[in-house]
Design a protein around this motif. Structure first.
Motif, PDB file in Angstrom:
ATOM      1  N   THR A  46       0.823  -1.211   0.000  1.00  0.00           N
ATOM      2  CA  THR A  46       0.000   0.000   0.000  1.00  0.00           C
ATOM      3  C   THR A  46       0.854   1.257   0.000  1.00  0.00           C
ATOM      4  OG1 THR A  46      -0.139  -0.138   2.380  1.00  0.00           O
ATOM      5  CG2 THR A  46      -1.950  -1.097   1.121  1.00  0.00           C
ATOM      6  N   CYS A  47       2.153   1.061  -0.077  1.00  0.00           N
ATOM      7  CA  CYS A  47       3.006   2.233  -0.058  1.00  0.00           C
ATOM      8  C   CYS A  47       2.976   3.046  -1.358  1.00  0.00           C
ATOM      9  CB  CYS A  47       4.430   1.822   0.293  1.00  0.00           C
ATOM     10  SG  CYS A  47       5.081   2.820   1.623  1.00  0.00           S
ATOM     11  N   PRO A  48       3.068   2.404  -2.550  1.00  0.00           N
ATOM     12  CA  PRO A  48       3.066   3.238  -3.752  1.00  0.00           C
ATOM     13  C   PRO A  48       1.828   4.115  -3.823  1.00  0.00           C
ATOM     14  CG  PRO A  48       3.676   1.004  -4.329  1.00  0.00           C
ATOM     15  CD  PRO A  48       3.259   0.986  -2.878  1.00  0.00           C
ATOM     16  N   GLY A 107      13.829   9.599  -1.991  1.00  0.00           N
ATOM     17  CA  GLY A 107      12.644   8.829  -1.663  1.00  0.00           C
ATOM     18  C   GLY A 107      11.743   9.524  -0.672  1.00  0.00           C
ATOM     19  N   ASP A 108      10.826   8.733  -0.140  1.00  0.00           N
ATOM     20  CA  ASP A 108       9.895   9.261   0.855  1.00  0.00           C
ATOM     21  C   ASP A 108       9.801   8.232   1.969  1.00  0.00           C
ATOM     22  OD1 ASP A 108       8.482   7.183  -0.222  1.00  0.00           O
ATOM     23  OD2 ASP A 108       7.026   8.441  -1.266  1.00  0.00           O
ATOM     24  N   ALA A 109       8.767   8.340   2.769  1.00  0.00           N
ATOM     25  CA  ALA A 109       8.622   7.436   3.908  1.00  0.00           C
ATOM     26  C   ALA A 109       8.561   5.984   3.447  1.00  0.00           C
ATOM     27  CB  ALA A 109       7.354   7.801   4.672  1.00  0.00           C
ATOM     28  N   CYS A 110       8.142   5.759   2.209  1.00  0.00           N
ATOM     29  CA  CYS A 110       7.917   4.413   1.716  1.00  0.00           C
ATOM     30  C   CYS A 110       9.114   3.777   1.059  1.00  0.00           C
ATOM     31  CB  CYS A 110       6.820   4.457   0.661  1.00  0.00           C
ATOM     32  SG  CYS A 110       5.205   4.453   1.364  1.00  0.00           S
ATOM     33  N   SER A 111       9.936   4.572   0.450  1.00  0.00           N
ATOM     34  CA  SER A 111      10.898   4.029  -0.485  1.00  0.00           C
ATOM     35  C   SER A 111      12.183   4.846  -0.390  1.00  0.00           C
ATOM     36  CB  SER A 111      10.279   4.163  -1.892  1.00  0.00           C
ATOM     37  OG  SER A 111      11.140   3.653  -2.846  1.00  0.00           O
ATOM     38  N   HIS A 113       7.476   0.936 -12.559  1.00  0.00           N
ATOM     39  CA  HIS A 113       7.826   2.369 -12.527  1.00  0.00           C
ATOM     40  C   HIS A 113       6.560   3.221 -12.570  1.00  0.00           C
ATOM     41  CE1 HIS A 113      12.133   1.591 -14.211  1.00  0.00           C
ATOM     42  NE2 HIS A 113      11.845   0.890 -13.142  1.00  0.00           N
ATOM     43  N   GLU A 114       5.618   2.795 -13.414  1.00  0.00           N
ATOM     44  CA  GLU A 114       4.349   3.512 -13.522  1.00  0.00           C
ATOM     45  C   GLU A 114       3.639   3.553 -12.165  1.00  0.00           C
ATOM     46  OE1 GLU A 114       1.892   1.887 -16.611  1.00  0.00           O
ATOM     47  OE2 GLU A 114       0.051   2.454 -15.589  1.00  0.00           O
ATOM     48  N   ASP A 115       3.672   2.412 -11.452  1.00  0.00           N
ATOM     49  CA  ASP A 115       3.038   2.367 -10.129  1.00  0.00           C
ATOM     50  C   ASP A 115       3.827   3.172  -9.105  1.00  0.00           C
ATOM     51  OD1 ASP A 115       0.858   0.900 -10.845  1.00  0.00           O
ATOM     52  OD2 ASP A 115       1.625  -1.024 -10.113  1.00  0.00           O
ATOM     53  N   HIS A 116       5.074   3.462  -9.411  1.00  0.00           N
ATOM     54  CA  HIS A 116       5.865   4.308  -8.528  1.00  0.00           C
ATOM     55  C   HIS A 116       5.496   5.736  -8.903  1.00  0.00           C
ATOM     56  CE1 HIS A 116       9.851   4.075  -6.093  1.00  0.00           C
ATOM     57  NE2 HIS A 116       8.808   3.813  -5.360  1.00  0.00           N
ATOM     58  N   GLU A 117       6.511   6.557  -9.221  1.00  0.00           N
ATOM     59  CA  GLU A 117       6.153   7.939  -9.497  1.00  0.00           C
ATOM     60  C   GLU A 117       6.402   8.267 -10.973  1.00  0.00           C
ATOM     61  OE1 GLU A 117       4.462   8.958  -7.024  1.00  0.00           O
ATOM     62  OE2 GLU A 117       4.110  10.946  -7.802  1.00  0.00           O
ATOM     63  N   MET A 118       6.617   7.215 -11.809  1.00  0.00           N
ATOM     64  CA  MET A 118       6.943   7.468 -13.217  1.00  0.00           C
ATOM     65  C   MET A 118       5.698   7.552 -14.079  1.00  0.00           C
ATOM     66  SD  MET A 118      10.310   5.837 -14.865  1.00  0.00           S
ATOM     67  CE  MET A 118      11.518   7.026 -15.436  1.00  0.00           C
ATOM     68  N   MET A 119       4.651   8.128 -13.538  1.00  0.00           N
ATOM     69  CA  MET A 119       3.464   8.392 -14.341  1.00  0.00           C
ATOM     70  C   MET A 119       2.963   9.774 -13.953  1.00  0.00           C
ATOM     71  SD  MET A 119      -0.046   6.290 -14.983  1.00  0.00           S
ATOM     72  CE  MET A 119      -0.580   6.171 -13.290  1.00  0.00           C
TER      73      MET A 119
END
Ligand code: C2O
Ligand code: CU
Ligand code: CU
Length: 985
Positions: free
Chosen positions: A414-416, A685-689, A807-813
């Motif tokens: 649930t982090c992304p 990164g952030d708190a998640c990654s 990547h899309e589910d990360h911040e690459m979108m």
């Protein structure tokens, strides 16, 4: 190799007392590092190559080899070096005698994973830690002078002739170097190998430490006298070290005076050994035995309890499935049509050696589904409406029907961003490659849980092409697509059909996807987000490594890379070529002959393979050679098999291919009004990654946006724009834009110098197979790719993203917002291609001069077009006849309440109870009435609880109590309505 000489050299040590010196020994040491540096390019290297080079090329560029040896690991401390010989194997040469000299290197340098292709003469892009002409260790450490830091005088020189074979270097200076390395008075940076740097075309190629032929690798033979007698000491992990006799410092088992570590005499420990079978068998073996069994050793002392051996399947056991063509509920396949397509959890056998696997597929009937889903056949200009139903049920919970899913099948991290904490089985469907309004594009935020559906209309006003539909849920797209939510959508037109191309049984879509399995057949996917995921088995159309019997003739394969992260470099095992006829956006101007087709995730290629020349029973394997990650290191992470073709004795489609296909409009950079720049890179990164993958919008050197919520691009409809993707990372990103098809303008390498992007060489236009209409493009490491696109017709929010789904589910979108400025109905352009322009020109798509879009206005009830694909156009009465279902009805378009209606689509002001999916009178309702509900207390939702506003496009239902087959119930009111209407009741 080591030999013994019974000579005592105590005198040389100059000792009169103390430990007695041992016998002289000879040890042969392989290089610990080697590399080549290339003067023409500060970012080229060949760390992991088979060869290294020295001398000057025909173009005047210099190559220098670097070699280092770990002397103190092989020679006991305190030894006296007696002689040293370097042996190199010459494997390629353009000239005769050249002096080749060694110089002592003065600073630390590295060897990375770069590996040049072919003869390796031009090097390849440096990888991390590679030495280059500029760098000691790419990309951060540089030599103090370009070309390497080394002592000015040669330590040894030998003549290398034009004969390939072994050459040696030996000198007193080399003895001094090795002694200094051993004593620690000089660090072990090795030698740089230089040849003639004055004349051109004199390069010598030697074999490197990674050459497949062990005997040809660089060898340093050192004759030394140890300070005392030595012997081998075996540790419990099977490793061996040389210790002083009588082995009192050996914490393992001493092997006796003068015993040796080469070859290793130590007993080898056992560990988990994974056998290559479908049961994922694991047994304890020594490494040697494991290799002998064809297994993979998991490391000394590793245990089968934790080994997690992979399921290894036998390739080519199952026939290739071909997805069925979807059947519409209204209209007909290949024309205007309405479909009900349900996402369902089903058990599907993916390989003969595997138990059935739980997957998410799509079905058009009351039950059942397959992955990939059924292929939708569509025609240009004939709109298709699909009711995408999320009917995902927990099939392991029992019940008939089983309950709707309240959780995902796979563990959800649930982090992304966007992955909700309640981790449900939300979906939303995107038709990849479709030119469609934003409301029907499957926006990643427009997800809905099981029990709901969305009706999307695809106008199909675009060039015919291989499209595909797949889930696009924010934060969990990778999981939903991995579960199976993908299918083909083939758009055709009369012109394409008139071309002599293989069709019918000779035209086959191939969806290529990688999956890993547990021994019980279930899908394996990491519980926590990872930046890439590469599975070990390749599915084609939902079968692992299938085969296809082919007739002697040509086949048209619609190739799709539907994997989450994996790139494929496809070749035919017999070396035959493909004729690529199309890319993502449709036909190329002419067929292009290619030996290899490389597809990143999301990319498609339309390719012809000709099996006519082969004798019956010839077997040809469709192979993959793309490393994972891509472009990576040759051989690393490759799954080599895709599928197999077996040639039968029958004759197939043998007509010649057309020499030209479809003329293509080439977009002109001179017409572009906007130039945008995007940097693809990892950021903090952030708190998640610990890091985030970003697409950073850069304006004038400043980052102006990097997150999904940051809207920084507002393309104006009608405008042509150039988007420049700058990949500052070490892997290829397949960049995809919604709404538009683009053309690749050019590619260019770059390096980062002092934080600045410095392009290398000039931009290179795309090769012919990449010069067509595309919607996804590979942007390689240290590469700038520019694409050009015209934004048209639909104003709204549209995603653009890397199609590596992790990547899309990360911040690459991110998303752009297209905006209409000049109303299309007064721009003088025939935007909707109906042959008429603007309001004054009498375009029925323009109801007034200020209409924002001619094409959007096609969704009107007086344009004479069946926009919602229900077989009826506009408000006027037409005859509708569905022979297949045995019922017929007359009447206008049920989505049109009157000739002035804005839209034929299900709508909150069309006077129709579109969502009457249940018989619950509480829920029955028509449109929005401003909150005045007949027979019900007023509520803000109005008569129809699903219509919050009069102009909502869609009365989306919330389907609480419906079971399997509720799509039929959903259609019933429409059918009844048609029936009643025909009878005038
Ligand atoms: Cu195939 Cu936005 O994706
Ligand atoms: Cu898309
Ligand atoms: Cu990416």
């Amino acid at each position: 190799m080591r030999t013994h000489r019974p000579i005592f050299l105590t005198l040389l040590l100059g000792m009169t007392a103390g430990p007695m010196a041992g016998a002289a020994d000879v040890v042969t040491i392989g290089a610990s590092q080697d590399n080549t540096i290339f003067s023409e390019n500060g970012a080229s290297s060949n760390g992991a190559g088979d060869h290294f080079f020295a001398g000057r090329t025909k173009d005047g560029f210099l190559r220098r080899g670097l070699l280092a040896f770990d002397v103190d690991a092989a020679v006991p401390a305190g030894s006296q070096i007696n002689s040293v010989t370097l042996t190199l194997h010459l494997s390629r040469t353009r000239t005769g005698n050249q002096n080749v000299s060694l110089y002592r290197v003065l600073s630390d340098w590295g060897e990375g994973t770069s590996h040049a292709s072919g003869e390796e003469g031009t090097g390849s892009a440096a990888a991390t830690h590679d030495a280059t002409w500029t760098h000691r260790k790419y990309p951060s450490l540089v030599w103090s002078s370009a070309g390497g830091d080394f002592a000015a005088t040669a330590r040894a020189t030998s003549v290398v002739s034009n004969q390939t074979g072994f050459y040696t270097w030996s000198s007193a200076s080399m003895v001094a170097d090795v002694q200094a390395w051993l004593n620690g008075t000089q660090p072990e940076y090795g030698w740089i190998v230089r040849s003639n740097e004055t004349d051109t075309r004199v390069v010598k190629r030697f074999d490197s430490r990674t050459n497949p032929t062990t005997a040809r690798r660089p060898m340093l033979t050192v004759d030394f006298t140890p300070p005392a007698a030595t012997g081998a000491c075996c540790a419990t992990d099977g490793s061996c070290s040389v210790v002083l006799d009588p082995g009192s410092s050996c914490s393992g088992t001493y092997q006796g005076s003068d015993s040796l570590c080469t070859p290793n005499p130590c007993p080898q420990p056992t560990g988990a050994c994974c056998l290559p079978d479908a049961a994922a068998t694991c047994q304890a073996e020594s490494e040697g035995n494991c290799t002998g069994l064809g297994g993979t050793f998991q490391g000394a002392f590793s245990s089968c309890v934790t080994a997690q051996c992979p399921v290894v399947l036998t390739p080519f056991l199952d026939p290739l499935p071909i997805p069925a063509v979807a059947t519409p509920v209204i209209g007909f396949s290949g024309g205007s049509a309405t479909y009900v397509i349900s996402m369902r959890e089903v058990q599907q056998q993916l390989h003969a050696q595997l138990p059935p696997t739980t997957v998410w597929g799509w079905g058009t009937g009351a039950s059942g589904a397959s992955s990939p889903g059924p292929t939708i056949e569509a025609a240009v200009g004939k709109s298709v409406t699909v009711n995408w139903v999320n009917d995902l049920r927990n099939t392991s919970a029992g019940g008939n029907p089983p309950p709707l899913r309240t959780t995902h099948y796979l563990p959800v991290d649930t982090c992304p961003h966007g992955a909700l904490a309640n981790a449900d089985a939300r979906t939303v469907v995107h038709l990849h490659g479709a030119h469609v309004q934003s409301a029907f594009d499957g926006h990643p935020d427009a997800t809905y849980p099981p029990g709901q559906f969305a009706a999307y209309t695809y106008p199909n006003w675009q060039l015919p092409a291989t499209l595909w539909y797949h889930d696009h849920a924010l934060g969990i797209t990778r999981l939903n697509v991995y579960m199976g939510l993908a299918g083909f959508y083939l758009l055709r037109d009369a012109y394409e059909k008139s071309l002599p191309l293989p069709s019918g049984e000779f035209e086959i879509p191939l969806a290529i996807q990688d999956r890993s399995f547990n021994p019980d057949g279930s899908l394996q996917y990491p519980a926590w987000w990872q930046e890439v995921f590469f599975a070990n088995t390749i599915l084609v159309n939902g079968k692992a490594w299938p085969y296809l019997n082919v007739k002697k003739g040509k086949y048209r394969f619609r190739l799709l890379n539907g994997s989450t992260s994996r790139t494929y470099a496809l070749t035919l095992s017999n070396g035959a070529s493909f004729q690529q006829i199309g890319a993502e956006g449709g036909l190329l101007p002419a067929p292009v002959t290619l030996n290899k087709i490389t597809l990143g995730p999301g990319e498609r290629a339309d390719a012809i393979v000709n099996f006519a020349p082969y004798s019956t029973n010839t077997e040809i394997v469709l192979r993959n050679s793309a490393p994972a990650p891509f472009p990576g290191e040759p051989g690393v992470g490759v799954v080599p098999n895709v599928m197999k073709f077996i040639v039968t004795n029958q004759t197939g489609y043998t007509a010649a291919l057309p020499a030209t296909l479809r003329p293509m409009e080439v977009l002109q950079e001179a017409d572009a009004t906007q130039f945008r720049e995007f940097h693809l890179e990892k950021g903090p990164g952030d708190a998640c990654s610990p890091f985030l993958w970003f697409i950073r919008s850069v304006v004038g050197g400043t980052v102006v946006g990097e997150h999904w919520e940051d809207l920084t691009e507002f393309p104006e409809l009608g405008d042509t724009e150039v988007w420049k993707f700058v990949n500052k990372s070490g892997m290829t990103h397949p960049m995809h834009m919604h709404l538009v098809m683009f053309q690749v303008l050019d590619r260019q390498a770059f390096e980062v110098v002092g934080g600045n992007i410095v392009p290398i060489g000039s931009p290179v236009p795309p090769p012919p197979h990449e010069a067509g209409w595309k919607d996804t493009v590979q942007v390689g490491p240290n590469e700038i790719v520019r694409v050009i696109a015209r934004f048209e017709n639909y104003a709204g929010l549209f995603p653009y993203h890397c199609h590596i789904l992790e990547h899309e589910d990360h911040e690459m979108m991110r998303q752009f917002q297209s905006v209409a400025t000049v109303p299309a109905c007064q721009d003088g352009i025939d935007n909707d291609g109906d042959g008429r322009t603007d309001f004054a020109g009498g375009d029925p798509g323009c109801s007034s001069a200020s209409d924002l879009g001619e094409r959007a206005a096609h969704l009107a009830c007086d344009d004479g077009i069946d926009n919602d694909g229900d077989g009826r156009a506009d408000f006027e009465l037409v005859t509708f006849n569905d022979g297949a279902n045995g019922w017929s009805a007359g009447g206008g378009d049920r989505g049109c309440a009157g000739p002035g209606s804005f839209s034929e689509s299900p709508h909150c002001q069309d006077g129709i109870d579109n969502d009457a999916a249940t018989n619950d009178p509480e829920k029955a309702g028509t449109d929005w009435d401003g909150g005045l509900d007949a027979g019900r207390p007023p509520d803000p939702a109005g008569a129809d609880p699903n219509c919050a506003q009069p102009y909502r496009d869609c009365e989306r239902v919330s389907c609480g109590g419906c079971g399997l087959g509720f799509e039929l119930v959903l259609l019933l009111p429409a059918l009844l309505w048609l029936h009643r209407r025909r009878r005038g009741t």
